[in-house]
Enzyme design. Structure first.
Site, short mmCIF file in Angstrom:
data_model
loop_
_atom_site.label_atom_id
_atom_site.label_comp_id
_atom_site.label_asym_id
_atom_site.label_seq_id
_atom_site.Cartn_x
_atom_site.Cartn_y
_atom_site.Cartn_z
N SER A 173 0.81 -1.22 0.00
CA SER A 173 0.00 0.00 0.00
C SER A 173 0.84 1.27 0.00
O SER A 173 0.48 2.27 0.61
CB SER A 173 -0.95 -0.01 1.20
OG SER A 173 -0.20 -0.01 2.41
N ALA A 212 2.91 3.11 -5.21
CA ALA A 212 2.75 2.29 -6.42
C ALA A 212 1.44 1.51 -6.34
O ALA A 212 0.62 1.54 -7.27
CB ALA A 212 3.94 1.33 -6.55
N LYS A 232 0.36 -5.39 5.02
CA LYS A 232 0.66 -6.22 6.19
C LYS A 232 0.57 -5.50 7.52
O LYS A 232 0.53 -6.14 8.56
CB LYS A 232 2.00 -6.93 6.03
CG LYS A 232 3.21 -6.08 5.97
CD LYS A 232 4.41 -7.00 5.75
CE LYS A 232 5.70 -6.26 5.67
NZ LYS A 232 6.84 -7.13 5.52
N ALA A 271 9.43 8.92 2.49
CA ALA A 271 10.24 9.59 1.46
C ALA A 271 10.27 11.10 1.73
O ALA A 271 9.23 11.72 1.88
CB ALA A 271 9.67 9.31 0.08
N GLN A 272 11.46 11.63 1.80
CA GLN A 272 11.59 13.05 2.12
C GLN A 272 11.78 13.90 0.88
O GLN A 272 11.07 14.87 0.64
CB GLN A 272 12.78 13.27 3.06
CG GLN A 272 12.63 12.61 4.40
CD GLN A 272 13.88 12.77 5.26
OE1 GLN A 272 14.80 13.50 4.93
NE2 GLN A 272 13.90 12.08 6.38
N GLY A 273 12.77 13.51 0.06
CA GLY A 273 13.25 14.35 -1.04
C GLY A 273 12.15 14.82 -1.98
O GLY A 273 11.78 16.00 -2.00
N GLU A 309 19.29 17.33 -6.14
CA GLU A 309 19.93 16.25 -5.38
C GLU A 309 21.11 15.70 -6.18
O GLU A 309 21.31 16.10 -7.34
CB GLU A 309 18.91 15.14 -5.06
CG GLU A 309 17.87 15.61 -4.05
CD GLU A 309 16.80 14.58 -3.71
OE1 GLU A 309 16.85 13.46 -4.23
OE2 GLU A 309 15.90 14.92 -2.93
N HIS A 332 22.14 4.88 1.35
CA HIS A 332 22.00 6.34 1.41
C HIS A 332 23.14 6.87 2.27
O HIS A 332 23.39 6.36 3.36
CB HIS A 332 20.64 6.71 2.02
CG HIS A 332 20.29 8.15 1.78
ND1 HIS A 332 20.96 9.19 2.38
CD2 HIS A 332 19.36 8.71 0.98
CE1 HIS A 332 20.44 10.34 1.96
NE2 HIS A 332 19.47 10.08 1.10
N ARG A 377 25.14 8.80 -5.47
CA ARG A 377 25.14 8.17 -4.14
C ARG A 377 26.18 7.08 -3.96
O ARG A 377 26.72 6.90 -2.88
CB ARG A 377 23.77 7.55 -3.88
CG ARG A 377 22.88 8.55 -3.30
CD ARG A 377 21.61 7.96 -2.85
NE ARG A 377 20.71 9.10 -2.77
CZ ARG A 377 19.40 9.02 -2.71
NH1 ARG A 377 18.83 7.85 -2.73
NH2 ARG A 377 18.68 10.09 -2.64
N HIS A 386 19.29 1.57 1.66
CA HIS A 386 18.20 2.50 1.39
C HIS A 386 17.26 2.02 0.29
O HIS A 386 16.05 2.13 0.41
CB HIS A 386 18.82 3.84 1.00
CG HIS A 386 17.85 4.93 0.71
ND1 HIS A 386 16.95 5.39 1.64
CD2 HIS A 386 17.63 5.68 -0.42
CE1 HIS A 386 16.22 6.37 1.11
NE2 HIS A 386 16.60 6.55 -0.14
N GLU A 440 9.58 -0.26 -5.97
CA GLU A 440 10.90 -0.80 -5.59
C GLU A 440 10.97 -2.32 -5.74
O GLU A 440 12.06 -2.89 -5.87
CB GLU A 440 11.22 -0.38 -4.14
CG GLU A 440 12.69 -0.55 -3.79
CD GLU A 440 13.04 -0.03 -2.42
OE1 GLU A 440 12.27 0.77 -1.85
OE2 GLU A 440 14.11 -0.42 -1.92
N ARG A 494 20.53 3.98 -8.86
CA ARG A 494 19.36 4.84 -9.08
C ARG A 494 19.72 6.32 -8.87
O ARG A 494 20.37 6.68 -7.88
CB ARG A 494 18.26 4.45 -8.09
CG ARG A 494 17.04 5.35 -8.14
CD ARG A 494 16.04 4.92 -7.11
NE ARG A 494 16.54 5.12 -5.77
CZ ARG A 494 16.21 6.14 -4.98
NH1 ARG A 494 15.36 7.05 -5.40
NH2 ARG A 494 16.71 6.24 -3.77
N LEU A 554 10.00 7.56 -6.81
CA LEU A 554 8.56 7.87 -6.76
C LEU A 554 8.06 8.09 -8.18
O LEU A 554 6.94 7.71 -8.54
CB LEU A 554 8.30 9.10 -5.89
CG LEU A 554 8.58 8.94 -4.38
CD1 LEU A 554 8.35 10.26 -3.65
CD2 LEU A 554 7.72 7.86 -3.75
C1 SIN Z 1 16.39 11.70 0.09
O1 SIN Z 1 15.56 12.57 0.36
O2 SIN Z 1 17.60 11.87 0.22
C2 SIN Z 1 15.91 10.38 -0.44
C3 SIN Z 1 15.36 10.55 -1.78
C4 SIN Z 1 15.60 9.32 -2.62
O3 SIN Z 1 16.05 8.30 -2.10
O4 SIN Z 1 15.36 9.39 -3.82
#
Ligand code: SIN
Length: 550
Positions: free
Chosen positions: A14, A17, A36, A47-49, A123, A252, A299, A360, A384, A395, A401
C-alpha cells in the site's frame, strides 16, 4: 475452512505504487488491497526528497535522461528511461488534480520554475533543479492524499494486517506447489495470513500486482521501515519469476547517527541546498573523491567515500553541515528534519549533524517489461519491488517515486486490457491452505536468532565494499540458515515473523548470488578484487530464475 475472497485485481502493498494502481484499476473492476500493517505503513510515507521531473524551462527531457543514464553506469534501458522521464510531468499534474500540495515558489517567477511555479530542489547526480517536493515530507503528503481517495472508493476493499505468504500459480504441467490448470504459468492470486485471527485466507484475482516495496531490512542498518522485508521479490522468485540486478543495493550516505534514531534519514536535499560533508576533524572531503560534483556526486560515490573515510579514521560517523546557511531558510525548507534533529539535541542551524550510510533502496527486483508485467502471466510488479530497467547499476535520486507513478499507470492500463481481452479461463478452485501436521512453535528464538544473524552478515560481508572471500563466507552461512528456516517453515504454524524471516533469507541469498556472479565493480556493486568496470562482458543485467516453489 479457508476463507475465500475474489476480486478483479489483487494489489499486495500500500505504498504510492500500489495505491495509484488500485485507483486506476478501480475504474474497470473490483480491487482488493492486502497490506501487512496499517495502510499508511509504507516506504513511501518516509520519502523526504521528492519526485524528479522536468518542469523548469532551463531543463529538458534529454538532460534528465542523460543524468539517469550516467548514474546507472551502462545498465539502464534507454527506452525505459526516456519513457519514464517523458511521462513525469503528466503524473505530477495528476497528483495535483488529486489534491497533493507541492511547494510552490511564487516569489521568483523565473524561467527556472516553469509554468506551474513549482519549487524545484536539487539532489546528487542531477545537472538541474528538478525535484518537486512537499516540504521535506513529500511521501507523507502523497500517501495521505492517495489513502483518502482509496478509502472513498467503493470498488476498493482494503485488508490491513494481512500479510501475503505465497502467490498461487496455475500450471499446465504438474509441478510442486502449483495449481494444475489448462494453461501454463499464470498467477491467480495469493495465500494471505490474517494477522489478527492467525488464519490463512485465499485471495483469487484475474490480475495480481506486487508493490511491496524494497528489502532494506535485509541489512542491519537501514533507512527503511520495518515492513521492508523484500516480500514481493521473495514470493515472485519462489513462484518462478525472473529477478534481476539484486547486487545493486543503494546505501543512502546520510542517516542520523544516534542510538535511538532508528531509520532516520537526512535527505539529500540538504546537500542540494548547500550542505557539506565533514570528517571528524571538521574538514570537507568529497573534493578528493569527485572534484567536480563534490557533495552532490552520485550516491554510490558518496557512500563509498564515507565508508573509506570511516575505515581510515576509525571514527563512528562523519558530519553533515548546513549551519553556514541562513537559519530561517533552513527551518523553512526542512521543517521536519530540523524538528526531528532537535529531538536528538542537534540543531541543524547551528551544528554539524553526525551521519552514517545505511541500506536505502533496491535497484534490482522482479524483472518486468515496459508494462510492469513479469514473466508470469497476470502478475505485475512495480515500484521498488520491480527491476524495470530505469535504475541500472545506481538509481538517480528521487527517480523512484517517479518510476512508481509511471509504472502504476502503465501496469493498470495493461492489466485492464488483458482482462478485457482474455475470457476468464475456468480456474479450478485453489486448494485450501494446508496446515498439515504443523504445531505452534515453542522455539521462537530460532526466528530472532536467524533474523539478527542475516542482517549482521549482510552488513558485514555484502555491504558497501565487497570481496570474493566475504561473499563466499556469506553464501556458506546463508545456506545453513536457509535449511533451518525451511525445516521450521514446514513444521510449525505460520506467523508473520516467520513469513518475513523466510523472505529476507531468500532476498539475502539472491543478493549474495548476484554479487558473486558480477566479477567487476559497477555503480553500487564494488568488489575489491575487481575494482574496474572496463570489461564489456559485464555490461548486462544479472538475471536469476528458479522454476518451482518450495
Ligand atoms: C532523500 O531525500 O535523500 C531520499 C530521496 C531518494 O532516495 O530518492
Amino acid at each position: 475452512m479457508t476463507e475465500d475472497f475474489k476480486s478483479d485485481f489483487l494489489v499486495i502493498g500500500s505504498g504510492i505504487a500500489g495505491l495509484m494502481f488500485a485507483l486506476k484499476a478501480s475504474r474497470y473492476g473490483t480491487v482488493s488491497i492486502v497490506t501487512k500493517k496499517e495502510i499508511m505503513d509504507s516506504n513511501t510515507a518516509l520519502a523526504q526528497g521528492g519526485i524528479a521531473s522536468v518542469f523548469s524551462h532551463v531543463d529538458s527531457f534529454d538532460l534528465h535522461t542523460q543524468d539517469t543514464l550516467d548514474s546507472g553506469q551502462g545498465l539502464c534501458s534507454k527506452e525505459v528511461v526516456e519513457a519514464v522521464v517523458k511521462d513525469g510531468p503528466g503524473m505530477i499534474r495528476e497528483l495535483i488534480d488529486l489534491g497533493v500540495k507541492f511547494n510552490l515558489d511564487m516569489e521568483h517567477k523565473t524561467a527556472e520554475h516553469g509554468e506551474l511555479n513549482l519549487e524545484l530542489g536539487r539532489e546528487g547526480g542531477h545537472s538541474q533543479k528538478r525535484i518537486v517536493h512537499a516540504e521535506d515530507m513529500t511521501g507523507k503528503e502523497l500517501e495521505a492524499v492517495l489513502v483518502r481517495h482509496v478509502r472513498d472508493n467503493p470498488q476498493i476493499q482494503v485488508f490491513e494486517d494481512h500479510i501475503a505468504i505465497d502467490l498461487i500459480i496455475g500450471s499446465a504441467r504438474k509441478k510442486s506447489g502449483m495449481l494444475l490448470t489448462a494453461h501454463e504459468n499464470y498467477c491467480c492470486g495469493a495465500y494471505v495470513l490474517d494477522r489478527e485471527f492467525s488464519s490463512v485466507k485465499t485471495f483469487q484475482a484475474k490480475s495480481t500486482l506486487l508493490a511491496t516495496g524494497g528489502a532494506g531490512k535485509v541489512y542491519l542498518y537501514t533507512s527503511n521501515p520495518d515492513i521492508a522485508t523484500g516480500d514481493g521479490i521473495a514470493m515472485a522468485y519462489r513462484a518462478g519469476a525472473t529477478v534481476a540486478n539484486l547486487e545493486f543495493v543503494q546505501f543512502h550516505p546520510t542517516c542520523l547517527y544516534h542510538p535511538e534514531a532508528k531509520n532516520f534519514l537526512i535527505s539529500e536535499a540538504v546537500r542540494g541546498e548547500g550542505g557539506v560533508l565533514l570528517d571528524a576533524d571538521g574538514n570537507s572531503f568529497m573534493e578528493k573523491y569527485d572534484p567536480q560534483q563534490k557533495d552532490l556526486a552520485c550516491r554510490d560515490v558518496v557512500a563509498r567515500a564515507i565508508d573509506t573515510e570511516l575505515k581510515k579514521s576509525g571514527a563512528d560517523s562523519i558530519f553533515l553541515d548546513i549551519s553556514h546557511k541562513n537559519a530561517g531558510f533552513v527551518k523553512k525548507r526542512f521543517p521536519n528534519l530540523h524538528a526531528r534533529c532537535l529531538e536528538y539535541s542537534y540543531d541543524m542551524t547551528k551544528d554539524p549533524v553526525p551521519v552514517v550510510p545505511a541500506a536505502h533502496y533496491m535497484c534490482g527486483g522482479v524483472a518486468t517489461d515496459m508494462n510492469g508485467k513479469t514473466d508470469i502471466e497476470r502478475l505485475y510488479a512495480i515500484g521498488e519491488t520491480a527491476c524495470t530497467g530505469l535504475h541500472g547499476a545506481n538509481r538517480l535520486a528521487s527517480n523512484s517515486l517517479l518510476e512508481a507513478l509511471v509504472y502504476a499507470d502503465k501496469a493498470a492500463t495493461h492489466a485492464i486490457e488483458q482482462i478485457q481481452e482474455l475470457q476468464f479461463l475456468s480456474i479450478p478452485e485453489p486448494p485450501p491452505w494446508d496446515e498439515c501436521d504443523t504445531v505452534d512453535s515453542d522455539e521462537l528464538i530460532m526466528v530472532t536468532q536467524n533474523w539478527d544473524e542475516i542482517r549482521r552478515l549482510m552488513w558485514n560481508y555484502v555491504g558497501i565494499v565487497r570481496s570474493d572471500k566475504r561473499l563466499e563466507r556469506a553464501k556458506r552461512r546463508i545456506e545453513i540458515m536457509q535449511a533451518e528456516i525451511r525445516e521450521y517453515y514446514w513444521d510449525f504454524r505460520i506467523t508473520a515473523d516467520l513469513i518475513e524471516l523466510r523472505n529476507i533469507a531468500v532476498v539475502a541469498e539472491l543478493i549474495i548470488d548476484s554479487a558473486t556472479h558480477r566479477k567487476e565493480s559497477r555503480g553500487l556493486h564494488y568488489n575489491i578484487a575487481y575494482p574496474n568496470k572496463d570489461d564489456l562482458r559485464w555490461l548486462k543485467d544479472t538475471v536469476l530464475r528458479k522454476s518451482i516453489m518450495n
